[in-house]
Scaffold this motif. Structure first.
Motif, PDB file in Angstrom:
ATOM      1  N   ASP A  94      17.002  70.310 -49.580  1.00  0.00           N
ATOM      2  CA  ASP A  94      17.678  71.496 -49.040  1.00  0.00           C
ATOM      3  C   ASP A  94      19.176  71.433 -49.322  1.00  0.00           C
ATOM      4  O   ASP A  94      19.786  72.423 -49.736  1.00  0.00           O
ATOM      5  N   VAL A  95      19.772  70.267 -49.094  1.00  0.00           N
ATOM      6  CA  VAL A  95      21.211  70.099 -49.321  1.00  0.00           C
ATOM      7  C   VAL A  95      21.538  70.274 -50.808  1.00  0.00           C
ATOM      8  O   VAL A  95      22.495  70.961 -51.170  1.00  0.00           O
TER       9      VAL A  95
ATOM     10  N   ALA B 161       9.981  59.255 -45.494  1.00  0.00           N
ATOM     11  CA  ALA B 161      10.323  59.631 -46.875  1.00  0.00           C
ATOM     12  C   ALA B 161      10.279  61.148 -47.036  1.00  0.00           C
ATOM     13  O   ALA B 161      11.175  61.745 -47.641  1.00  0.00           O
ATOM     14  N   PHE B 162       9.238  61.776 -46.488  1.00  0.00           N
ATOM     15  CA  PHE B 162       9.134  63.239 -46.541  1.00  0.00           C
ATOM     16  C   PHE B 162      10.315  63.888 -45.833  1.00  0.00           C
ATOM     17  O   PHE B 162      10.966  64.792 -46.367  1.00  0.00           O
ATOM     18  N   LEU B 163      10.598  63.445 -44.614  1.00  0.00           N
ATOM     19  CA  LEU B 163      11.651  64.044 -43.811  1.00  0.00           C
ATOM     20  C   LEU B 163      13.003  63.948 -44.513  1.00  0.00           C
ATOM     21  O   LEU B 163      13.717  64.942 -44.664  1.00  0.00           O
ATOM     22  N   ARG B 164      13.327  62.765 -44.991  1.00  0.00           N
ATOM     23  CA  ARG B 164      14.634  62.583 -45.643  1.00  0.00           C
ATOM     24  C   ARG B 164      14.702  63.359 -46.959  1.00  0.00           C
ATOM     25  O   ARG B 164      15.683  64.040 -47.237  1.00  0.00           O
TER      26      ARG B 164
ATOM     27  N   GLU C 143       2.230  51.851 -39.918  1.00  0.00           N
ATOM     28  CA  GLU C 143       3.403  51.541 -40.734  1.00  0.00           C
ATOM     29  C   GLU C 143       3.462  52.383 -42.005  1.00  0.00           C
ATOM     30  O   GLU C 143       4.506  52.940 -42.355  1.00  0.00           O
ATOM     31  N   GLY C 144       2.334  52.516 -42.680  1.00  0.00           N
ATOM     32  CA  GLY C 144       2.305  53.317 -43.906  1.00  0.00           C
ATOM     33  C   GLY C 144       2.575  54.786 -43.643  1.00  0.00           C
ATOM     34  O   GLY C 144       3.296  55.446 -44.402  1.00  0.00           O
ATOM     35  N   GLU C 145       2.000  55.321 -42.573  1.00  0.00           N
ATOM     36  CA  GLU C 145       2.238  56.711 -42.204  1.00  0.00           C
ATOM     37  C   GLU C 145       3.703  56.942 -41.839  1.00  0.00           C
ATOM     38  O   GLU C 145       4.297  57.957 -42.209  1.00  0.00           O
ATOM     39  N   GLN C 146       4.282  55.984 -41.123  1.00  0.00           N
ATOM     40  CA  GLN C 146       5.689  56.100 -40.728  1.00  0.00           C
ATOM     41  C   GLN C 146       6.594  56.094 -41.965  1.00  0.00           C
ATOM     42  O   GLN C 146       7.518  56.898 -42.064  1.00  0.00           O
TER      43      GLN C 146
END
Length: 161
Positions: free
Chosen positions: A28-29, A19-22, A11-14
């Motif tokens: 970038d945007v 958070a990193f991905l978003r 759960e913590g890794e997910q």
């Protein structure tokens, strides 16, 4: 690898991964939007920036593609747009008939100096000033560890260059 062998994220890794991905996509945007207000994309800025930091303001197109982690084809299209603006010129590599050098022009140097002010303000606003100095240093260390692992892994594909 079968499903039984997958090391699923806890759960913590997910939460951290999402958070990193978003955040990386949002950054970038944001960086692209701030540069678009000046009439240039983030990928165009990155190419100009790499040229401005290189000896004699020039690089082989293949080297440039590897530095900015883009395909040769994409770099060629970006270079063509910048060439139409008079910011870069393409010339055959003197040591290799197949290679192409991309060189920053005086107008391109002026553009990157003006645009760097916008980009640095954007990076500060959206990233550096959002984090504590310790968090920003840790982010840099973490991303360098990822880059080092990627570079050392023989199963990872070469950049498309």
């Amino acid at each position: 690898m079968s499903d039984g062998e997958v090391r699923w994220l806890n759960e913590g890794e997910q939460v951290s991964w999402r958070a990193f991905l978003r955040a990386s996509r949002e950054l970038d945007v944001a960086f692209d939007r701030d540069l678009q207000a000046e009439g240039i994309s983030l990928s165009e800025y990155e190419l100009l920036s790499m040229l401005s930091e290189s000896p004699m303001g020039q690089l082989r197109m293949s080297t440039l593609a590897a530095l900015i982690v883009q395909s040769r084809s994409r770099v060629t299209h970006t270079a063509a747009r910048l060439e139409r603006r008079g910011w870069v010129v393409r010339t055959p590599a003197p040591d290799d008939g197949r290679g192409v050098l991309l060189r920053l022009t005086d107008d391109g140097q002026g553009a990157i100096e003006r645009l760097a002010v916008v980009h640095v303000a954007s990076v500060r606003r959206h990233l550096v000033d959002v984090l504590t100095p310790e968090q920003f240093a840790a982010l840099g260390e973490a991303m360098q560890a990822v880059r080092d692992a990627y570079a050392a892994d023989p199963t990872m594909p070469e950049a498309e260059c």
